[in-house]
Design an enzyme around this catalytic site. Structure first.
Site, PDB file in Angstrom:
ATOM      1  N   ASP A   1      51.515  52.107  34.990  1.00  0.00           N
ATOM      2  CA  ASP A   1      50.264  51.661  35.583  1.00  0.00           C
ATOM      3  C   ASP A   1      49.330  52.878  35.617  1.00  0.00           C
ATOM      4  OD1 ASP A   1      48.234  50.253  36.817  1.00  0.00           O
ATOM      5  OD2 ASP A   1      49.541  49.305  38.296  1.00  0.00           O
TER       6      ASP A   1
HETATM    7  C1  BGC Z   1      46.309  47.924  38.128  1.00  0.00           C
HETATM    8  C2  BGC Z   1      46.796  47.308  36.837  1.00  0.00           C
HETATM    9  C3  BGC Z   1      45.686  47.331  35.826  1.00  0.00           C
HETATM   10  C4  BGC Z   1      45.263  48.779  35.634  1.00  0.00           C
HETATM   11  C5  BGC Z   1      44.194  48.978  34.589  1.00  0.00           C
HETATM   12  C6  BGC Z   1      45.667  49.267  37.933  1.00  0.00           C
HETATM   13  O1  BGC Z   1      45.005  49.640  39.068  1.00  0.00           O
HETATM   14  O2  BGC Z   1      47.391  48.035  39.031  1.00  0.00           O
HETATM   15  O3  BGC Z   1      47.253  45.992  37.059  1.00  0.00           O
HETATM   16  O4  BGC Z   1      46.089  46.747  34.631  1.00  0.00           O
HETATM   17  O5  BGC Z   1      44.764  49.267  36.865  1.00  0.00           O
HETATM   18  O6  BGC Z   1      42.964  48.572  35.013  1.00  0.00           O
END
Ligand code: BGC
Length: 728
Positions: free
Chosen positions: A260
């Site tokens: 993530d």
């Molecule tokens: C989230 C993810 C997301 C990523 C990219 C993170 O804050 O937890 O689910 O895909 O950001 O935007």
């Protein structure tokens, strides 16, 4: 009869994983080390702080450069499951169709709709030039107050896995990689970068892991994203047991694992645990998969073969969905049929809306009602959408101040869906009055002189924040109570990111849970209010009667911890004990503890009535059931048949959803629904010297068909006379 059983899909994009991998390996042998490393870490592809949008990036969550001499296109990665987000308006003016929240998808119990809505996301992603969609929220809802529940399907592993898997397959059928997330047990947003989700292996195998396992088997997602949290003390992104042993080892997962954003914490540990890409690297405190990884390879702490494997896995997934065959021209913006997509969003909302209560004669609203009062903040404009990386802003969205995540402002978005206008159009009322609800006295006065009152209650949730308690925010409970006292013909339409408490439940005439209902909400909601559409949604999660019924009633004060990456850390790691309920998440916990919820899992009323009888269960290599279903009412509808199982005499194995199907039935129509039940739901996971596995122990199992988790319409007991093992 048109029936959509849970297992209607067997896509197999990785059917030939070995051939695809061999092809990927050949490409990797031709890549320089710089080219390989250019794909192993990257910043967010939007301007944040000192980080600029990389040249060539469309502007989204991530961008990895093309390698034209090998015919490899750039990777443009966008969020998320509910449409194509445009966080921070990085692509000025760009808009997309907003799908209802994943809870609505879960509530539809309709696998065909899951596939179609995934296909919508895939088409819009591809039309905008994205080829990797960060879509596929498979986390089980263990914490009903979690801020991101609207991105997740349900509290049940079978329902989440099956619906999520179909949605992933729909996305990938459009030539776009889908990414299931957040692997695993990313149960809450408060302190999400600081919490350790602690859970025994058997419990996770039967719940959170099973949801992902089913989604991966059905959908074959090209990528998997571990979350921000720790699991049993190790960060998800460097969890060797979960990534290497379970996912890549036991499940033979051929795709790649991306962290993530800002969730990588090490170089050697993460690389050897199976992490393939450091995403959102600008949010991490170090370039773990940049120079540090090169150094680790140089001094032998990480083998070169691991680097090659990382890139091979990415290419395998891109090859599997055909991205390397897509002509360059295709990756330029293409037109989108927004009208057609709005209709898909509308159909999904229609099937995901759950009718929770309906006094006789309240809904559908009789056409003779002449004075209608509509109450609700911005109900003249539209409907709420959940906040954070997955927020979608269709053309005409209203943006209010929301919150800030990772230094980026997150708006509270109202997607355009003119509810008041739709109600005026669908009814034959002489007068439709609209109030925003801020003045309770005025609302009560108007309610007293109206024939029917429709209150659009709302609860906004966002990534990075949990709901504080389960009550509706602000003065809404007082407003609803007062209005209902003035006029019993009050219909409460709840837009929420999960269950809410309803102190006014007995005083109102009807209640609809519409979640965040998306771009097609106006026609969907007015259709249900006035009876053009017969409601067929069923709760994908339990509505508790009070927070004291939850396994962990207390919540952490967000001021005492850190919830977002890239922020200074406050306090220590916070253990969350998920072994309290173990694999008995949601309704299984309520059943085990003998608790009576406000509304049970699987519950949903209709404008017709159904009867279920004559269940027949055949236990063999597969468990096949057939059951008689009938629409005994006066109008066509869609019945959700739910099959549950208990092992008689085993404490703690009291109720598990083992299969479901949605069946279209005309008024008076009889039919037979056939369902195949999920074997692993009959099993307990046992750890063992050979790595353990699922075991269906000898004994008597009661299988029953019902219309919600607390009902039993027809049952059959089956005797299993030999232990049966199923590989993990
Ligand atoms: C989230 C993810 C997301 C990523 C990219 C993170 O804050 O937890 O689910 O895909 O950001 O935007």
């Amino acid at each position: 009869m048109n029936s959509t059983p849970q297992n209607s899909l067997h896509p197999a994009i990785f059917a030939d994983a070995q051939t695809l991998r061999a092809q990927a390996e050949r490409l990797v042998t031709q890549m320089s080390e710089d080219e390989k490393f250019s794909w192993l870490s990257g910043p967010m592809a939007i301007p944040v702080g000192d980080t600029q949008k990389p040249a060539g990036a469309i502007g989204s969550a991530a961008y990895y450069p093309a390698i034209p001499r090998l015919g490899i296109p750039a990777m443009q990665q966008a969020d998320a499951s509910l449409g194509i987000s445009n966080i921070g308006n990085v692509r000025p003016g760009d808009h997309a169709t907003g799908l209802p929240s994943s809870l609505a998808l879960g509530a539809s119990f309709n696998t065909r709709l899951a596939y179609e809505s995934g296909a919508l996301v895939g088409r819009e992603a591809r039309a905008k030039g994205f080829n990797v969609q960060l879509a596929g929220g498979i986390n089980l809802i263990r914490e009903p107050r979690c801020g991101r529940n609207f991105e997740y399907v349900s509290e049940d592993p079978l329902l989440s896995g099956v619906m999520g898997g179909h949605s992933v397959a729909g996305i990938q059928a459009q030539g776009v990689v889908s990414t299931v997330k957040h692997f695993i047990a990313n149960g809450q947003e408060t302190g999400r970068v600081m919490v350790s989700s602690n859970l025994s292996e058997p419990a996770m195998r039967e719940s959170d892991l099973l949801a992902f396992q089913i989604a991966i088997e059905l959908g074959n997602p090209g990528a998997v994203m571990p979350g921000y949290n720790l699991i049993n003390g190790d960060y998800a992104s460097e969890h060797g047991f979960l990534i290497n042993h379970v996912l890549k080892g036991q499940w033979r997962y051929p795709g790649w694992v991306m962290s993530d954003w800002g969730a990588t914490h090490s170089t050697v540990k993460a690389a050897l645990a199976g992490l393939d890409v450091q995403s959102g690297a600008n949010l991490d405190d170090q370039a773990y998969f940049g120079q540090a990884l090169r150094n680790a390879v140089k001094d032998g702490r990480v083998p070169q073969s691991r680097i090659d494997d990382m890139v091979t896995r990415i290419l395998t997934s891109l090859l599997a969905v055909g991205i390397l065959d897509q002509a360059e021209a295709e990756s330029k913006p293409q037109p989108i049929d927004f009208s057609a997509h709005k209709l898909i969003a509308q159909r999904q909302a229609e099937e995901g809306i759950v009718l929770l209560k309906n006094d006789a004669g309240c809904l559908p609203i009789p056409q003779k009602r002449k004075r209608i009062l509509v109450i609700g903040e911005h109900a003249d404009h539209g409907v709420l959408c959940g906040g954070g990386s997955s927020a979608v802003t269709p053309l005409g969205s209203l943006k209010k101040q929301g919150t800030t995540i990772m230094g980026v402002g997150v708006d509270k978005v109202y997607q355009p869906a003119p509810l008041v206008a739709a109600i005026a159009e669908e009814s034959s009322a002489e007068e439709v009055t609209f109030l925003d609800g801020s003045d309770i006295d005025l609302a009560v006065f108007e309610a007293g002189r109206s024939d029917v009152v429709i209150v659009f209650a709302q609860e906004w949730r966002s990534e990075g924040l949990d709901a504080v308690g389960l009550g509706l925010p602000g003065n809404q409970d007082a407003l609803i109570g007062a209005v209902a006292a003035a006029n019993r013909a009050t219909v409460v339409v709840i837009q929420s990111g999960g269950p809410v408490l309803m102190p006014w439940k007995d005083e109102v005439g009807a209640i609809l849970a519409v979640w965040y209902p998306g771009s097609g909400a106006a026609a969907a909601i007015s259709g249900i209010l006035f009876g053009r559409v017969n409601p067929s949604g069923h709760l994908p999660l339990t509505f508790p009667a009070s927070e004291s019924q939850l396994p962990r009633p207390e919540q952490i004060d967000p001021e005492t911890t850190t919830s977002n990456p890239g922020m200074p850390r406050k306090g220590g790691i916070i253990p969350i004990d998920y072994d309290i309920e173990g694999s008995d998440v949601g309704y299984r916990w309520f059943a085990r503890e003998g608790l009576k919820p406000l509304f049970p899992f699987g519950f949903g009323l209709s404008y017709t009535q159904y009867e279920i009888s004559g269940l027949n269960v055949a236990y063999g290599e597969h468990i096949k059931t057939s059951v008689q279903v009938m629409n005994s009412g006066k109008r066509a509808g869609k019945l959700v048949v739910q099959c549950y199982v208990a092992r008689l005499g085993e404490e703690g194995f009291v109720r598990r959803l083992a299969g479901f199907a949605k069946v279209d039935l005309d008024a008076g129509q009889h039919s037979i629904a056939e369902l195949e039940l999920e074997l692993r739901v009959f099993a307990r996971y046992e750890e063992g010297p050979d790595g353990g596995g699922f075991k269906i122990a000898t004994g008597t199992y009661r299988v029953w068909a019902a219309q919600h988790a607390e009902a039993e319409d027809a049952y059959q007991d089956i005797v299993v006379d030999e232990d049966r093992f199923i590989a993990p």
